[in-house]
Design a protein around this motif. Structure first.
Motif, PDB file in Angstrom:
ATOM      1  N   PRO A 199       0.838  -1.201   0.000  1.00  0.00           N
ATOM      2  CA  PRO A 199       0.000   0.000   0.000  1.00  0.00           C
ATOM      3  C   PRO A 199       0.875   1.254   0.000  1.00  0.00           C
ATOM      4  CG  PRO A 199      -0.825  -1.591   1.582  1.00  0.00           C
ATOM      5  CD  PRO A 199       0.500  -2.108   1.111  1.00  0.00           C
ATOM      6  N   PRO A 200       0.375   2.365  -0.530  1.00  0.00           N
ATOM      7  CA  PRO A 200       1.197   3.569  -0.691  1.00  0.00           C
ATOM      8  C   PRO A 200       1.911   4.028   0.568  1.00  0.00           C
ATOM      9  CG  PRO A 200      -0.839   3.816  -1.892  1.00  0.00           C
ATOM     10  CD  PRO A 200      -0.956   2.527  -1.138  1.00  0.00           C
ATOM     11  N   LYS A 201       1.239   4.007   1.717  1.00  0.00           N
ATOM     12  CA  LYS A 201       1.891   4.466   2.940  1.00  0.00           C
ATOM     13  C   LYS A 201       3.064   3.564   3.307  1.00  0.00           C
ATOM     14  CE  LYS A 201      -1.907   6.983   5.162  1.00  0.00           C
ATOM     15  NZ  LYS A 201      -2.777   7.076   6.364  1.00  0.00           N
ATOM     16  N   GLU A 203       4.847   1.820   1.087  1.00  0.00           N
ATOM     17  CA  GLU A 203       5.906   2.079   0.113  1.00  0.00           C
ATOM     18  C   GLU A 203       6.685   3.346   0.472  1.00  0.00           C
ATOM     19  OE1 GLU A 203       6.868   0.026  -1.964  1.00  0.00           O
ATOM     20  OE2 GLU A 203       5.247  -1.020  -3.007  1.00  0.00           O
TER      21      GLU A 203
END
Length: 354
Positions: A199-201, A203
């Motif tokens: 998930p973006p957070k 990454e």
């Protein structure tokens, strides 16, 4: 710091293990919350107290030719004592254990603290050897060192890269591990797992891994390795007020001529952007299966670890033998052995008595 890819079959019911009954008075005095499963061993011997920052150097530094390396290492304690092998991570060095080693030596252990390939006085024996940072290569280095020093079996402790190496040793060479202490738990991974998007957070926490994937990143780390490492220390241990002298002692180890190549290759290999060596393929194949660790284990976590790390329940089932987990309280970050040396040394002694 170590990238964690959690198994898909995580048993969420074990995320909050009941631990009040396992907490001892000594652990409470150290700020340790402990949970355990399996049969408890006899009480561990008493250990003298020492605060973080008590020591600034090791008394004895040595070199040994082992495998493809001439390995630099610190040694303390009686020559014939049971061996405690302590493994550091990135971007840290042997000084992560500068206060742990005297505690274990006083408890009768022969303490060995090696510089990993690419750090300090450790050097490759040949200019032609690939500067390979893949996880199994570091584990093979450790086995080679044990062989060179005629160490049949050791209690092995580590954090960050060192915890991964300890996990690998316990999984692939359990006959060489009496027990292990692993900060942040089960860190064995694979290239296939490393290719899976997060998930973006999540990454975002690995910004430097993407930086290292570029030639600009490699050049930047080479040029600014001192400032880069200091930033990582601050992010990973946000409540640790280390001074310049403490950091500089470790930063000297990053001037090793192979340091940048090893660090960059490690992170690129994890993402599948760099090849390893064929001689390690069989080890990596076994590790990609996420083998269960059966040797006695204590896992640890600081309550202020700023580096990515999983909940203890996510990896508890990966340890099938005698096992305990300890949360170290008091603003302890990623470099747990240096920030909480008493708690780490106690875990090393206690794991022999699980």
């Amino acid at each position: 710091m170590d990238k964690i890819v959690l198994p898909e079959d995580i048993d969420q019911r074990r995320r909050h293990l009941v631990g009040a009954a396992a907490m001892t008075l000594a652990a409470a005095q150290l700020g340790v919350a402990s949970v355990a499963h399996g049969q408890q061993g006899p009480a561990s011997p008493a250990m003298p107290a020492a605060k973080a920052g008590t020591h600034t150097s090791f008394t004895t530094l040595k070199q040994v030719k082992a495998g493809v390396l001439d390995i630099g290492y610190a040694e303390a304690g009686p020559a014939k004592g049971p061996v405690a092998l302590l493994l550091h991570g990135w971007p840290y060095d042997i000084h992560s254990y500068v206060d742990v080693a005297p505690l274990l030596a006083a408890a009768g252990y022969r303490v060995i603290v090696p510089y990993a390939r690419g750090y300090g006085s450790t050097r490759f024996l040949s200019n032609d050897t690939m500067r390979n940072g893949q996880p199994s290569a570091l584990a093979v280095d450790t086995i080679a060192m044990m062989d060179a020093l005629k160490i049949d079996k050791a209690t092995i402790g580590g954090f960050d890269w060192g915890a991964r190496t300890a996990d690998i040793l316990a999984a692939l060479w359990p006959q060489r591990c009496k027990a292990i202490v692993s900060v942040s738990g089960y860190l064995i991974g694979s290239q296939a797992a490393g290719k899976m998007p997060l998930p973006p957070k999540a990454e975002l926490q690995w910004w430097y891994q993407f930086y290292f994937a570029t030639e600009r990143g490699k050049a930047g780390y080479d040029k600014y390795r001192h400032d880069f490492a200091k930033l990582i220390w601050q992010l990973a241990s946000p409540k640790w007020n280390f001074d310049d002298a403490t950091f500089d002692r470790s930063a000297a180890a990053f001037e090793n001529p192979d340091h940048v190549d090893i660090a960059i290759h490690n992170y690129r290999w994890r993402l599948g952007l760099a090849d390893g060596e064929a001689k390690y393929d069989e080890y990596e194949r076994k590790l990609a299966e996420a083998p269960v660790i059966a040797v006695p284990t204590i896992t640890m976590e600081g309550d202020a670890n700023g580096a990515p790390h999983p909940e203890p329940g996510a990896y508890a089932k990966k340890f099938s033998g005698k096992y305990a987990h300890r949360l170290i309280e008091g603003g302890i970050g990623h470099n747990l052995p240096q920030e909480a040396p008493e708690a780490f040394a106690k875990a090393m002694i206690d794991v022999d008595h699980l």
